[in-house]
Design a protein around this motif. Sequence first.
Motif, PDB file in Angstrom:
ATOM      1  N   ALA A 143      19.942  80.541  86.740  1.00 61.33           N
ATOM      2  CA  ALA A 143      20.851  80.840  85.556  1.00 61.33           C
ATOM      3  C   ALA A 143      22.115  81.567  86.384  1.00 61.33           C
ATOM      4  O   ALA A 143      21.657  82.671  87.292  1.00 61.33           O
ATOM      5  CB  ALA A 143      21.621  80.842  84.356  1.00 61.33           C
ATOM      6  N   ASP A 145      25.690  85.063  85.927  1.00 58.07           N
ATOM      7  CA  ASP A 145      26.734  85.369  85.337  1.00 58.07           C
ATOM      8  C   ASP A 145      26.547  86.097  85.981  1.00 58.07           C
ATOM      9  O   ASP A 145      26.455  86.952  86.768  1.00 58.07           O
ATOM     10  CB  ASP A 145      26.002  85.471  84.288  1.00 58.07           C
ATOM     11  CG  ASP A 145      27.887  85.312  82.943  1.00 58.07           C
ATOM     12  OD1 ASP A 145      28.362  85.266  83.242  1.00 58.07           O
ATOM     13  OD2 ASP A 145      27.032  85.298  81.832  1.00 58.07           O
ATOM     14  N   VAL A 218      22.513  76.938  86.911  1.00 53.68           N
ATOM     15  CA  VAL A 218      23.387  76.821  85.485  1.00 53.68           C
ATOM     16  C   VAL A 218      24.892  77.791  85.278  1.00 53.68           C
ATOM     17  O   VAL A 218      24.260  78.705  85.822  1.00 53.68           O
ATOM     18  CB  VAL A 218      22.171  76.898  84.043  1.00 53.68           C
ATOM     19  CG1 VAL A 218      23.478  76.858  82.626  1.00 53.68           C
ATOM     20  CG2 VAL A 218      22.164  75.629  84.042  1.00 53.68           C
ATOM     21  N   ASP A 220      28.779  79.325  83.200  1.00 50.95           N
ATOM     22  CA  ASP A 220      30.066  78.788  82.636  1.00 50.95           C
ATOM     23  C   ASP A 220      31.015  78.519  83.123  1.00 50.95           C
ATOM     24  O   ASP A 220      31.238  78.544  84.551  1.00 50.95           O
ATOM     25  CB  ASP A 220      30.041  79.854  81.284  1.00 50.95           C
ATOM     26  CG  ASP A 220      30.206  81.805  82.281  1.00 50.95           C
ATOM     27  OD1 ASP A 220      30.973  81.374  83.380  1.00 50.95           O
ATOM     28  OD2 ASP A 220      30.172  82.713  81.815  1.00 50.95           O
ATOM     29  N   TYR A 275      22.723  73.342  80.377  1.00 54.85           N
ATOM     30  CA  TYR A 275      23.592  74.126  79.788  1.00 54.85           C
ATOM     31  C   TYR A 275      22.550  74.984  78.863  1.00 54.85           C
ATOM     32  O   TYR A 275      23.085  76.627  79.204  1.00 54.85           O
ATOM     33  CB  TYR A 275      24.922  73.620  79.269  1.00 54.85           C
ATOM     34  CG  TYR A 275      25.395  74.600  79.577  1.00 54.85           C
ATOM     35  CD1 TYR A 275      26.448  75.347  80.905  1.00 54.85           C
ATOM     36  CD2 TYR A 275      26.285  75.456  78.239  1.00 54.85           C
ATOM     37  CE1 TYR A 275      27.191  75.651  81.072  1.00 54.85           C
ATOM     38  CE2 TYR A 275      26.737  76.230  78.304  1.00 54.85           C
ATOM     39  CZ  TYR A 275      27.379  76.670  79.808  1.00 54.85           C
ATOM     40  OH  TYR A 275      28.715  78.021  79.423  1.00 54.85           O
ATOM     41  N   ARG A 278      21.651  78.545  79.455  1.00 55.03           N
ATOM     42  CA  ARG A 278      22.138  79.610  80.383  1.00 55.03           C
ATOM     43  C   ARG A 278      21.792  81.098  79.468  1.00 55.03           C
ATOM     44  O   ARG A 278      21.846  82.191  79.585  1.00 55.03           O
ATOM     45  CB  ARG A 278      23.801  79.215  80.078  1.00 55.03           C
ATOM     46  CG  ARG A 278      24.605  80.612  80.927  1.00 55.03           C
ATOM     47  CD  ARG A 278      25.796  79.643  81.069  1.00 55.03           C
ATOM     48  NE  ARG A 278      26.585  80.648  79.582  1.00 55.03           N
ATOM     49  CZ  ARG A 278      27.110  81.239  79.676  1.00 55.03           C
ATOM     50  NH1 ARG A 278      26.642  82.426  80.759  1.00 55.03           N
ATOM     51  NH2 ARG A 278      27.575  81.569  78.161  1.00 55.03           N
TER      52      ARG A 278
END
Length: 326
Positions: A143, A145, A218, A220, A275, A278
């Motif tokens: 993931a 971010d 994964v 956003d 998802y 995440r």
Amino acid sequence: MKRKKGDMNKKRSKKRRTWHKNERFYRAFRRREYVFIIGKIRKLVNEFPPPYKTTEEGTSGRPPSNPRYVLTAILIRALFSLSYDDTYSLLILLNSGGLLRMNKVPAATTIQGLVSKIPVSFISRIISYISKMVLGNRRVNIAGDSTGIGTMKYDRWLTLKTTGKRREFIKLHAIISTDLGYPIFLSAKVTEGTRHDSPELISLLKARSRKIKLGNVVLDSGYLSRKNVDLIKMEGGAPIIKGKRNVKSRSKGSKAWKQMITFQRKDAEAFKELYGKRNVIEGVFGAFKRRFTEVVKSKIMHNRKIEVLSRVIVWNTISWAYNYPE
């Protein structure tokens, strides 16, 4: 209204929630955590070449501090979130106990002054090296971010109603594994706080160890683009990027894009389950800030990068020690 005695007993008998699958092992690890971590740090620093070059032995003048000792000091400082003076004091204590085995402990001002000599690329290589040690050659679900980290500097901000000041911040961009009990950073990058997430995905994927194969990736909707989807597919991963409401499934030369958007719409429940991973990186960022604080004290951007990425190395070292405590 009074509760019945039976209801009270039911409430007390509720099973205590645990955050780890193997609670007993986790508690045992925590009791000797720093012994494991400092041992791993010493081993790690010795396996890598010195982070920068020094003057040759025999050259006139004051002999330079050992670069490996300086790197060790920076990592110890990150581990305990200390000032440079407190770090020097702790190094003396640890060295006298035989945990560091330094011939001469570098002074606080020496450590602070030599941070600028350590390349950011060198720190990034250590991050990817530890992830390779822990994950090996297997396929890994990840993931990605970013999170903001405050600085000690404030800037002025203006609205129609008020004028004030707010803390400046920088951004930590990262991709992490979502399969381990103690997640690990595959790669990380520090940028200015205004930098957008999407363009950083390329450098994050390229910076990881090439021996680690990608599973589900994964992300956003901030990473949503055909370029990123094609990049993930080219790297051997499966893109799981949340689409926006008005997104179109037209491929425009990207088959992976059309497949991903179609999958989200036709099988929403399956996509939602994938998802949901995440949440792991959100939890890691929260734990990361609780452990290492939410601010950096360095004033120069290069030193801020080293300070944050040193914390990432320490996090990965903890994961390494947790998964391989010997």
